[in-house]
Scaffold this motif. Structure first.
Motif, PDB file in Angstrom:
ATOM      1  N   ASP A 106       5.404 -10.435  12.340  1.00 58.49           N
ATOM      2  CA  ASP A 106       4.756 -10.700  12.886  1.00 58.49           C
ATOM      3  C   ASP A 106       3.296 -10.664  12.641  1.00 58.49           C
ATOM      4  O   ASP A 106       3.261  -9.395  12.163  1.00 58.49           O
ATOM      5  CB  ASP A 106       5.085  -9.695  14.419  1.00 58.49           C
ATOM      6  CG  ASP A 106       4.378  -9.674  15.966  1.00 58.49           C
ATOM      7  OD1 ASP A 106       3.728 -10.538  15.605  1.00 58.49           O
ATOM      8  OD2 ASP A 106       3.782  -8.915  16.406  1.00 58.49           O
ATOM      9  N   LEU A 107       2.252 -11.235  12.709  1.00 59.90           N
ATOM     10  CA  LEU A 107       1.290 -11.517  12.035  1.00 59.90           C
ATOM     11  C   LEU A 107       0.326 -11.421  13.107  1.00 59.90           C
ATOM     12  O   LEU A 107       0.152 -12.326  14.035  1.00 59.90           O
ATOM     13  CB  LEU A 107       1.260 -12.473  10.749  1.00 59.90           C
ATOM     14  CG  LEU A 107       1.894 -12.293   9.458  1.00 59.90           C
ATOM     15  CD1 LEU A 107       1.936 -13.696   8.686  1.00 59.90           C
ATOM     16  CD2 LEU A 107       1.888 -11.382   9.097  1.00 59.90           C
ATOM     17  N   ALA A 108      -0.760 -11.333  13.046  1.00 60.25           N
ATOM     18  CA  ALA A 108      -1.925 -11.108  13.789  1.00 60.25           C
ATOM     19  C   ALA A 108      -3.209 -12.024  12.454  1.00 60.25           C
ATOM     20  O   ALA A 108      -3.883 -10.911  11.991  1.00 60.25           O
ATOM     21  CB  ALA A 108      -2.335 -10.341  14.803  1.00 60.25           C
ATOM     22  N   PRO A 109      -4.056 -12.714  13.552  1.00 60.47           N
ATOM     23  CA  PRO A 109      -4.736 -13.574  12.409  1.00 60.47           C
ATOM     24  C   PRO A 109      -6.238 -12.485  12.856  1.00 60.47           C
ATOM     25  O   PRO A 109      -6.405 -13.005  14.037  1.00 60.47           O
ATOM     26  CB  PRO A 109      -5.446 -15.068  12.575  1.00 60.47           C
ATOM     27  CG  PRO A 109      -4.275 -15.372  13.860  1.00 60.47           C
ATOM     28  CD  PRO A 109      -3.324 -14.503  13.468  1.00 60.47           C
ATOM     29  N   LEU A 110      -6.752 -11.924  11.699  1.00 55.92           N
ATOM     30  CA  LEU A 110      -8.451 -11.057  11.582  1.00 55.92           C
ATOM     31  C   LEU A 110      -9.369 -12.125  12.581  1.00 55.92           C
ATOM     32  O   LEU A 110      -9.885 -11.353  12.787  1.00 55.92           O
ATOM     33  CB  LEU A 110      -8.284 -10.339  10.891  1.00 55.92           C
ATOM     34  CG  LEU A 110      -7.188  -9.792  10.563  1.00 55.92           C
ATOM     35  CD1 LEU A 110      -7.649  -8.622   9.690  1.00 55.92           C
ATOM     36  CD2 LEU A 110      -7.049  -8.825  11.877  1.00 55.92           C
ATOM     37  N   GLY A 111      -9.259 -13.412  12.701  1.00 56.88           N
ATOM     38  CA  GLY A 111     -10.540 -14.159  12.511  1.00 56.88           C
ATOM     39  C   GLY A 111     -10.825 -15.699  12.750  1.00 56.88           C
ATOM     40  O   GLY A 111      -9.710 -16.348  12.289  1.00 56.88           O
ATOM     41  N   ARG A 163       3.839 -16.215  14.712  1.00 53.54           N
ATOM     42  CA  ARG A 163       5.403 -16.150  13.951  1.00 53.54           C
ATOM     43  C   ARG A 163       5.870 -16.682  12.667  1.00 53.54           C
ATOM     44  O   ARG A 163       6.175 -17.689  12.860  1.00 53.54           O
ATOM     45  CB  ARG A 163       6.560 -16.111  15.695  1.00 53.54           C
ATOM     46  CG  ARG A 163       8.301 -15.750  14.756  1.00 53.54           C
ATOM     47  CD  ARG A 163       9.189 -16.867  16.205  1.00 53.54           C
ATOM     48  NE  ARG A 163      10.201 -16.105  15.818  1.00 53.54           N
ATOM     49  CZ  ARG A 163      11.535 -17.433  15.236  1.00 53.54           C
ATOM     50  NH1 ARG A 163      10.585 -18.732  14.433  1.00 53.54           N
ATOM     51  NH2 ARG A 163      12.306 -17.470  15.317  1.00 53.54           N
ATOM     52  N   LEU A 164       5.939 -15.571  11.638  1.00 54.24           N
ATOM     53  CA  LEU A 164       6.088 -16.228  11.009  1.00 54.24           C
ATOM     54  C   LEU A 164       7.147 -15.949   9.942  1.00 54.24           C
ATOM     55  O   LEU A 164       7.655 -15.138   9.806  1.00 54.24           O
ATOM     56  CB  LEU A 164       4.978 -15.542   9.537  1.00 54.24           C
ATOM     57  CG  LEU A 164       5.342 -16.640   7.937  1.00 54.24           C
ATOM     58  CD1 LEU A 164       5.089 -17.609   8.197  1.00 54.24           C
ATOM     59  CD2 LEU A 164       3.611 -16.207   7.205  1.00 54.24           C
ATOM     60  N   ALA A 165       7.929 -17.639   9.201  1.00 51.32           N
ATOM     61  CA  ALA A 165       9.503 -16.847   9.200  1.00 51.32           C
ATOM     62  C   ALA A 165      10.338 -17.270   8.167  1.00 51.32           C
ATOM     63  O   ALA A 165       9.493 -19.243   7.403  1.00 51.32           O
ATOM     64  CB  ALA A 165      10.793 -18.092  10.372  1.00 51.32           C
ATOM     65  N   LEU A 166      10.144 -16.479   6.814  1.00 51.44           N
ATOM     66  CA  LEU A 166      11.015 -16.764   5.824  1.00 51.44           C
ATOM     67  C   LEU A 166      12.212 -17.158   5.804  1.00 51.44           C
ATOM     68  O   LEU A 166      13.135 -15.992   6.518  1.00 51.44           O
ATOM     69  CB  LEU A 166      10.703 -16.341   5.263  1.00 51.44           C
ATOM     70  CG  LEU A 166      11.073 -16.233   3.424  1.00 51.44           C
ATOM     71  CD1 LEU A 166      10.594 -17.310   2.895  1.00 51.44           C
ATOM     72  CD2 LEU A 166      11.354 -14.766   2.768  1.00 51.44           C
ATOM     73  N   VAL A 167      13.078 -18.328   5.946  1.00 47.93           N
ATOM     74  CA  VAL A 167      14.653 -19.042   5.677  1.00 47.93           C
ATOM     75  C   VAL A 167      15.111 -18.502   4.625  1.00 47.93           C
ATOM     76  O   VAL A 167      14.614 -20.053   3.675  1.00 47.93           O
ATOM     77  CB  VAL A 167      14.732 -19.905   6.541  1.00 47.93           C
ATOM     78  CG1 VAL A 167      15.974 -20.172   6.965  1.00 47.93           C
ATOM     79  CG2 VAL A 167      13.854 -19.835   7.807  1.00 47.93           C
ATOM     80  N   ILE A 168      16.415 -17.878   4.366  1.00 45.45           N
ATOM     81  CA  ILE A 168      16.445 -18.071   2.898  1.00 45.45           C
ATOM     82  C   ILE A 168      17.925 -18.432   3.235  1.00 45.45           C
ATOM     83  O   ILE A 168      19.165 -17.831   3.634  1.00 45.45           O
ATOM     84  CB  ILE A 168      16.616 -16.865   1.846  1.00 45.45           C
ATOM     85  CG1 ILE A 168      14.643 -16.267   2.151  1.00 45.45           C
ATOM     86  CG2 ILE A 168      17.208 -16.981   0.751  1.00 45.45           C
ATOM     87  CD1 ILE A 168      14.537 -14.957   1.558  1.00 45.45           C
TER      88      ILE A 168
END
Length: 595
Positions: free
Chosen positions: A372-377, A328-333
Motif C-alpha cells: 500500500d503506497l501513497a505517491p507524495l507529489g 495498490r502495487l502487487a508483486l506476483v511470484i
C-alpha cells in the motif's frame, strides 16, 4: 539481572533441543529380517551420550557408535551452519507380533532427553506375496538444494487377476483397492518437511481409493502396466517434501500391506468366505537424495531466502490518482519453489512514495505481496520496478535478480492543497482501498510527526537504561514460545482444526465425513482413522466434552462415514457438522483442551 537473563537464554535454548526419530525403517518386517531407527540430536554437544537402551521382550536392540555431521539450513532468509549427532539402532526381532519400544534416554549439555516411543510390526516368515504387488517411490533427480521442493512419485501396483479374485477387504474401510501404504515420512521427517496440509491427500483427486497410514486417500492417476508378463493396475500419487538442511536425505522404503486368500467357499448368509486368509507385506526400495548447500558466492545482500524456479510480475491499481491517495502495487511470484517460506522484498526508502504497509497471500504455487503506497507529489510518473532476488535452481543454478517492469502512473494535485507532511502522516493510512482491509497491512515504517522540545527527566534516563533489558527479555520469551510451539506440533494442529474444517467443507463436492474426522483427530491429537472407532464418545468426554455433545458428535461421524461409503453424504450433513464443530470448539476452549 544480567546473570538471570543468561540463565533464561540457556533454558530457552535447552527447551528447543529435542531428539528426532527416523524410523523404524521399514515399519513392517518379516521374522528373520531387521529394521533400524536413527536418533538425531541437533547441536552436537560434546557430552552427548546414549544413556540406556530400552528392553523389549522378543526384540534385540543394538545401538551403533554415534556419528557427528555438519549441515547448512535456511532461517528467515539467512544461511545458518549447524551440527548434529546421530545414533543408528538396529531392531532385530526374535518372534512375530507388534513391539512397542519405549523412549530412548540421552544425556546432552548437562540434561537428560527422551525420544518419542515407536512401534515395530513383525510378520511370520511365510507372510508375503511380492509377485502379485509392488510399491515404489522415485524423484526426478538425485540432487537438490536446501529448500528446493522435491516432488515424489509414489506408485502402487496390484496384479489385476489377484485384485479381482484374491484380495480381501481391509477392516471397515470400503476401498477400491484394499491395500495399506505405510510411509510415515510422507508427513515429514528429520531434515525435511511435507508441503501442504495433512488432509490434502484425502481430499484431492478423483481416482481409486487405497489406505495410507490408516486413512482412505485417492490416487492422482490410475493406469495399467505390464511387468514380467503380468498385467498390473497401477495407482500413482504425488507428494512434496521441502529439505531443510544439507546432507544426505534418506527416505525409508515404503511398505504395502494387504490380506488375501487362495481358497474360498460360498456361504448362504455371508457370501464368498475365504478359507486360508493371510496377511502379506511388500517392501519398496528406500530412496536416498543428496541435498546440496546454497553457495555463498554471488548471493545478493537483499536476498530473502527464495529457492526454486520463479517468474515475477507487478500490477498497480489505480493508475490515475491524487497525490497522497492509496496505490495498490502487487508483486506476483509464481513457479515451483519455497514460495511459502522466504522473506518478501521490502520497499523501504522508495523515492517519491510513502510506504504504508503490505499484505501477503501464500500458496504452494503462487505468492502475492500487495504494497500500500501513497505517491507524495505530482512529479511521480511511475511505480518503479521491483527487484526479486532468488536462487534459481534451473541449470546452471545460481543467484539471479528478477526485475518487474515499471508501471506508468498519472498523479493529480491533491484536492484542498494538503502538503506532503499531511499525506505522509496518518491521513492516508486511514483510507482503505476497495476490497482491501487496510487494518490487515503490516506497517513498514513509522510516519514522521512533530515533537515538542522538552528537557530530559530522571524517569527518561531510568527508562532508557531499562529498555534494552526489557527488549532482551521479550526476545528470549519469544524464543521460548516458539521452541514450545515447535516441540508440540499437535497443539498447533489443534488450534487450526476448526478453520481447516471450514475450508474443506466449502470446496465443491467436499468430503464432509473426512473433514469432520480430521477436525476431531486434530483435537484428540491422533490420526483421522483413529477417531472412526466405537469409543469415540468416551474419548471426547475424557477431554472435557459434555456427554450429550460427545454422543451427538460420535453419532454424526458414524452416519457420515456410513453414508460416504454407501455412495452419498446424508442430507444437510455439512450443515449439521458445521453446527457441531462450533459447539465442540466452545467445549474444547472452555476446558482448555489442546490449546
Amino acid at each position: 539481572m544480567k546473570r538471570a537473563l543468561l540463565l533464561l537464554f540457556f533454558a530457552s535454548a535447552a527447551a528447543a533441543q529435542e531428539v528426532a526419530v527416523l524410523g523404524p525403517d521399514p515399519e513392517v518386517v518379516r521374522l528373520g529380517e531387521e529394521a533400524a531407527v536413527t536418533l538425531v540430536l541437533d547441536g552436537a554437544p560434546e557430552d552427548a551420550t546414549l544413556l540406556s537402551v530400552p528392553g523389549v521382550d522378543g526384540l534385540d536392540i543394538v545401538p551403533e557408535a554415534p556419528r557427528r555431521s555438519s549441515f547448512q539450513s535456511l532461517e528467515r532468509g539467512r544461511l545458518v551452519r549447524g551440527a548434529s549427532v546421530s545414533w543408528r539402532v538396529a531392531l532385530v526381532p526374535r518372534r512375530a507380533g507388534e513391539f512397542d519400544v519405549p523412549p530412548f534416554e540421552l544425556h546432552a549439555a548437562g540434561r537428560s532427553l527422551r525420544s518419542a516411543p515407536l512401534r515395530l510390526e513383525v510378520l511370520a516368515t511365510g507372510a508375503g506375496s511380492g509377485e502379485h504387488a509392488f510399491v515404489e517411490v522415485s524423484a526426478p533427480r538425485e540432487e537438490y538444494f536446501v529448500q528446493e521442493p522435491v516432488r515424489l512419485l509414489l506408485r502402487i501396483g496390484v496384479e489385476k487377476g489377484f485384485l479381482e479374485a484374491g484380495l480381501l477387504p481391509l477392516s471397515r474401510l470400503n476401498l477400491d483397492v484394499p491395500v495399506h501404504l505405510r510411509a510415515r515420512w510422507l508427513r515429514g521427517l528429520p531434515g525435511a518437511a511435507a508441503i501442504g496440509e495433512e488432509a490434502d491427500a484425502a481430499a484431492g483427486g478423483a481416482g481409486k481409493t487405497f489406505a495410507e497410514d490408516g486413512a482412505p486417500v485417492h490416487a492422482t492417476r490410475v493406469l495399467e502396466a505390464e511387468r514380467d508378463g503380468r498385467s498390473y493396475l497401477v495407482l500413482e500419487c504425488e507428494r512434496t517434501l521441502l529439505p531443510l538442511r544439507s546432507g544426505d536425505l534418506r527416505l525409508p522404503g515404503p511398505v504395502l500391506g494387504f490380506a488375501y486368500a487362495t481358497r474360498f467357499r460360498e456361504d448362504l448368509f455371508r457370501g464368498r468366505v475365504p478359507e486360508d486368509a493371510r496377511d502379506a507385506v511388500v517392501h519398496g526400495a528406500p530412496l536416498r537424495l543428496c541435498i546440496l548447500p546454497l553457495p555463498e558466492e554471488g548471493r545478493p545482500p537483499e536476498w530473502g531466502g527464495a529457492v526454486g524456479r520463479f517468474t515475477a510480475r507487478a500490477e498497480a491499481d489505480p493508475r490515475r490518482l491524487e497525490a497522497g491517495s492509496s496505490l495498490r502495487l502487487a508483486l506476483v511470484i509464481e513457479g515451483e519453489g519455497n514460495l511459502e517460506s522466504f522473506e518478501a522484498p521490502g520497499l523501504q526508502g522508495l523515492a517519491g512514495f510513502h510506504v504504508l504497509g503490505k499484505i501477503e497471500e501464500k500458496s504452494r504455487a503462487r505468492r502475492q505481496v500487495v504494497y500500500d503506497l501513497a505517491p507524495l507529489g505530482v512529479d511521480v510518473k511511475e511505480a518503479p520496478g521491483i527487484a526479486f532476488p532468488c536462487f534459481d535452481t534451473s541449470p546452471p543454478a545460481g543467484y539471479r535478480v528478477l526485475q518487474t517492469e515499471p508501471i506508468p502512473l498519472e498523479v493529480l494535485p491533491r484536492a484542498g492543497g494538503a502538503g506532503v507532511a499531511a499525506i505522509a502522516g496518518g491521513e492516508t493510512a486511514r483510507r482503505a482501498l476497495p476490497g482491501l482491509d487496510i487494518r490487515a497491512l503490516k506497517p513498514i515504517g513509522a510516519a514522521p510527526h512533530e515533537r515538542t522540545q522538552a528537557g530530559p527527566s530522571a524517569a527518561l534516563f531510568i527508562g532508557a537504561l531499562l529498555v534494552p533489558w526489557v527488549l532482551a527479555l521479550c526476545v528470549l520469551l519469544l524464543l521460548r514460545r516458539r521452541a514450545l510451539q515447535r516441540s508440540d506440533p499437535h497443539a498447533a494442529r489443534a488450534r487450526r482444526a476448526a478453520a481447516a474444517f471450514l475450508r474443506r467443507v466449502r470446496r465443491p463436492g467436499a468430503d464432509v465425513s473426512g473433514a469432520f474426522a480430521e477436525f476431531l483427530a486434530a483435537r484428540l491429537k491422533c490420526k483421522a482413522a483413529a477417531v472412526i472407532a466405537p469409543r469415540l464418545g468416551e474419548r471426547l468426554e475424557a477431554v472435557g466434552v459434555p456427554a450429550e455433545l460427545a454422543a451427538r458428535a460420535a453419532a454424526l461421524l458414524d452416519g457420515l462415514v456410513a453414508a460416504r461409503y454407501g455412495g452419498a453424504e446424508p442430507e444437510r450433513g455439512a450443515e449439521a457438522a458445521r453446527g457441531l464443530v462450533g459447539e465442540l470448539e466452545a467445549a474444547f476452549l472452555s476446558h482448555g483442551s489442546a490449546a
